[in-house]
Design a protein around this motif. Structure first.
Motif, PDB file in Angstrom:
ATOM      1  N   MET A 166       0.975  -1.344   0.004  1.00 16.62           N
ATOM      2  CA  MET A 166      -0.109   0.108   0.069  1.00 16.62           C
ATOM      3  C   MET A 166       0.831   1.243  -0.133  1.00 16.62           C
ATOM      4  O   MET A 166       1.873   1.563   0.713  1.00 16.62           O
ATOM      5  N   ASN A 167       0.690   2.081  -0.974  1.00 16.61           N
ATOM      6  CA  ASN A 167       1.381   3.420  -1.039  1.00 16.61           C
ATOM      7  C   ASN A 167       1.029   4.371  -0.098  1.00 16.61           C
ATOM      8  O   ASN A 167      -0.098   4.414   0.777  1.00 16.61           O
ATOM      9  N   LEU A 168       1.625   5.416   0.111  1.00 14.88           N
ATOM     10  CA  LEU A 168       1.262   6.646   1.078  1.00 14.88           C
ATOM     11  C   LEU A 168       0.089   7.151   0.866  1.00 14.88           C
ATOM     12  O   LEU A 168      -0.456   7.398   1.810  1.00 14.88           O
ATOM     13  N   HIS A 169      -0.142   7.359  -0.400  1.00 14.29           N
ATOM     14  CA  HIS A 169      -1.400   8.204  -0.898  1.00 14.29           C
ATOM     15  C   HIS A 169      -2.604   7.356  -0.470  1.00 14.29           C
ATOM     16  O   HIS A 169      -3.689   7.911   0.039  1.00 14.29           O
ATOM     17  N   GLN A 170      -2.625   5.942  -0.495  1.00 14.76           N
ATOM     18  CA  GLN A 170      -3.627   5.270  -0.289  1.00 14.76           C
ATOM     19  C   GLN A 170      -3.717   4.999   1.265  1.00 14.76           C
ATOM     20  O   GLN A 170      -5.251   5.168   1.736  1.00 14.76           O
ATOM     21  N   GLN A 171      -2.638   5.257   2.112  1.00 16.99           N
ATOM     22  CA  GLN A 171      -2.951   5.319   3.488  1.00 16.99           C
ATOM     23  C   GLN A 171      -3.354   6.269   3.826  1.00 16.99           C
ATOM     24  O   GLN A 171      -4.247   6.303   5.009  1.00 16.99           O
ATOM     25  N   MET A 172      -3.137   7.479   3.391  1.00 15.17           N
ATOM     26  CA  MET A 172      -3.785   8.848   3.821  1.00 15.17           C
ATOM     27  C   MET A 172      -5.110   8.798   3.680  1.00 15.17           C
ATOM     28  O   MET A 172      -5.834   9.294   4.427  1.00 15.17           O
ATOM     29  N   VAL A 173      -5.667   8.371   2.291  1.00 15.92           N
ATOM     30  CA  VAL A 173      -7.122   8.484   2.294  1.00 15.92           C
ATOM     31  C   VAL A 173      -7.913   7.474   2.956  1.00 15.92           C
ATOM     32  O   VAL A 173      -9.062   7.661   3.267  1.00 15.92           O
ATOM     33  N   ASP A 174      -6.923   6.263   3.196  1.00 20.15           N
ATOM     34  CA  ASP A 174      -8.006   5.272   4.204  1.00 20.15           C
ATOM     35  C   ASP A 174      -8.125   5.857   5.536  1.00 20.15           C
ATOM     36  O   ASP A 174      -8.976   5.239   6.005  1.00 20.15           O
ATOM     37  N   HIS A 175      -7.362   6.824   5.932  1.00 18.70           N
ATOM     38  CA  HIS A 175      -7.431   7.295   7.277  1.00 18.70           C
ATOM     39  C   HIS A 175      -8.479   8.522   7.194  1.00 18.70           C
ATOM     40  O   HIS A 175      -8.612   9.074   8.252  1.00 18.70           O
ATOM     41  N   SER A 176      -8.959   8.866   6.223  1.00 24.25           N
ATOM     42  CA  SER A 176      -9.701  10.053   6.004  1.00 24.25           C
ATOM     43  C   SER A 176     -11.431   9.323   6.657  1.00 24.25           C
ATOM     44  O   SER A 176     -11.719   8.313   6.422  1.00 24.25           O
ATOM     45  N   PRO A 177     -11.915  10.648   7.401  1.00 16.83           N
ATOM     46  CA  PRO A 177     -13.152  10.131   8.086  1.00 16.83           C
ATOM     47  C   PRO A 177     -14.410  10.014   6.921  1.00 16.83           C
ATOM     48  O   PRO A 177     -15.404   9.790   7.429  1.00 16.83           O
ATOM     49  N   HIS A 178     -14.027  10.632   5.731  1.00 16.99           N
ATOM     50  CA  HIS A 178     -15.003  10.631   4.659  1.00 16.99           C
ATOM     51  C   HIS A 178     -15.038   9.678   3.740  1.00 16.99           C
ATOM     52  O   HIS A 178     -13.751   8.979   3.548  1.00 16.99           O
ATOM     53  N   MET A 179     -16.006   9.248   3.158  1.00 21.42           N
ATOM     54  CA  MET A 179     -15.691   8.388   1.914  1.00 21.42           C
ATOM     55  C   MET A 179     -15.066   9.030   0.692  1.00 21.42           C
ATOM     56  O   MET A 179     -15.684  10.317   0.557  1.00 21.42           O
ATOM     57  N   MET A 180     -14.246   8.513  -0.011  1.00 25.95           N
ATOM     58  CA  MET A 180     -13.511   9.027  -1.305  1.00 25.95           C
ATOM     59  C   MET A 180     -13.380   8.381  -2.305  1.00 25.95           C
ATOM     60  O   MET A 180     -12.950   7.152  -2.119  1.00 25.95           O
ATOM     61  N   MET A 181     -13.660   8.635  -3.299  1.00 21.30           N
ATOM     62  CA  MET A 181     -13.477   7.894  -4.520  1.00 21.30           C
ATOM     63  C   MET A 181     -13.076   8.509  -5.611  1.00 21.30           C
ATOM     64  O   MET A 181     -13.503   9.710  -5.797  1.00 21.30           O
ATOM     65  N   LEU A 182     -12.254   8.129  -6.546  1.00 18.25           N
ATOM     66  CA  LEU A 182     -11.548   8.684  -7.618  1.00 18.25           C
ATOM     67  C   LEU A 182     -12.264   7.944  -8.965  1.00 18.25           C
ATOM     68  O   LEU A 182     -12.224   6.947  -9.103  1.00 18.25           O
ATOM     69  N   VAL A 183     -12.977   8.937  -9.730  1.00 17.43           N
ATOM     70  CA  VAL A 183     -13.673   8.523 -10.781  1.00 17.43           C
ATOM     71  C   VAL A 183     -13.252   8.794 -12.284  1.00 17.43           C
ATOM     72  O   VAL A 183     -12.732   9.942 -12.229  1.00 17.43           O
ATOM     73  N   ASP A 184     -13.075   8.058 -13.233  1.00 15.97           N
ATOM     74  CA  ASP A 184     -12.832   8.327 -14.462  1.00 15.97           C
ATOM     75  C   ASP A 184     -13.961   8.929 -15.116  1.00 15.97           C
ATOM     76  O   ASP A 184     -14.978   8.321 -15.412  1.00 15.97           O
ATOM     77  N   PRO A 185     -13.828  10.319 -15.630  1.00 15.82           N
ATOM     78  CA  PRO A 185     -15.161  10.701 -16.524  1.00 15.82           C
ATOM     79  C   PRO A 185     -15.362   9.983 -17.691  1.00 15.82           C
ATOM     80  O   PRO A 185     -16.348  10.348 -18.057  1.00 15.82           O
ATOM     81  N   ALA A 186     -14.366   9.460 -18.336  1.00 18.23           N
ATOM     82  CA  ALA A 186     -14.513   9.071 -19.637  1.00 18.23           C
ATOM     83  C   ALA A 186     -15.725   8.013 -19.700  1.00 18.23           C
ATOM     84  O   ALA A 186     -16.514   7.925 -20.345  1.00 18.23           O
TER      85      ALA A 186
END
Length: 280
Positions: free
Chosen positions: A1-21
């Motif tokens: 698991m990379n550092l960016h993933q660890q950071m978002v996993d500790h967020s109290p909010h749901m977070m999703m990255l979406v491809d607009p295509a």
């Protein structure tokens, strides 16, 4: 698991990255899995409209698919959970870029608790309004910031407050109108604006038309019932500390007004002058 993933996993909010295509969910943090009940592998095979299924959400994502990328701030929506139940959320969408490639970052949080609090607050407000209107007193409520938060019809009628001031919500204008009817205008104006005062006061005000208001002030709080005959607790989305209240009791000759820190309630009742017995 990379550092960016660890950071978002500790967020109290749901977070999703979406491809607009194609609207595929590229990344989802752990809070999405915990709140919605989907496994990480499931989420990677889903498009965002599998989760955001309300009509306005579908229209928004269809616009995104057509190349219209717009930020969204604090918009209420419905998320479909793995057990087929719906979850009310408050969401935001941000357009970000990975090089020349646009991506959409969706952040959402469960707002069930906020809705429960709002429902409880609305119930409390309804009870307060009922109490204010059913009492024989005219009542004015002023919050910790010196703003008028409530007033029953009897109070406005007793003071003859113009409808234009009430409809405009002109708090300063209403207070000045009240003060203008009292010979000791500066004193009653001071009483109404002493929202931080925690001492009890009592004054007898003479109105310019010859009537009298006996005014009493005392501190009150959000959680405690107000004394002086009104058991409702005054409310403010922004104040939870000491409150001022002023009760003004009035008849054709005399009225009582009570005033205290952060909620000011004016109550009106007859103020009778005692008669002395005649000597035989």
């Amino acid at each position: 698991m990379n550092l960016h993933q660890q950071m978002v996993d500790h967020s109290p909010h749901m977070m999703m990255l979406v491809d607009p295509a194609d609207l595929r969910i590229l990344v989802a943090n752990r809070m999405v899995e915990q709140t919605l009940g989907y496994a990480a592998a499931q989420l990677r095979d889903m498009v965002i409209t599998d989760i955001e299924s309300s009509l306005q959400d579908v229209f928004y994502w269809e616009d995104v698919r057509g190349g219209q990328y717009l930020d969204v701030e604090a918009q209420e929506g419905e998320y479909l959970r793995a057990d087929a139940s719906m979850l009310t959320v408050m969401k935001s969408v941000r357009v970000i870029h990975e090089g020349d490639r646009p991506l959409l970052l969706v952040r959402a949080q469960d707002c069930r608790h906020e809705r429960q609090v709002e429902a409880l607050l609305e119930q409390t407000l309804a009870q307060l309004r009922t109490t204010l209107e059913s009492t024989a007193d005219g009542i004015l409520v002023i919050d910790w910031h010196g703003k008028i938060t409530s007033m029953n019809r009897l109070f406005s009628a007793m003071w003859g407050i113009p409808a234009a001031l009430l409809e405009a919500g002109d708090d300063d204008g209403i207070i000045e109108y009240i003060a203008g009817q009292v010979e000791q205008g500066d004193l009653i104006r001071t009483r109404l604006r002493q929202v931080a005062d925690t001492t009890e006061t009592q004054d007898l005000f003479r109105l310019t038309n010859g009537r009298f208001f006996e005014c009493r002030s005392r501190p009150s709080s959000w959680a405690s019932a107000s004394s002086g005959g009104c058991s409702a607790t005054p409310t403010s989305p922004s104040a939870t500390g000491p409150r001022k209240r002023c009760a003004s009791r009035a008849t054709s000759s005399n009225r009582r007004c009570a005033n205290a820190p952060a909620t000011c309630r004016k109550r009106m009742r007859p103020w009778k002058r005692k008669r002395r017995a005649r000597r035989s």
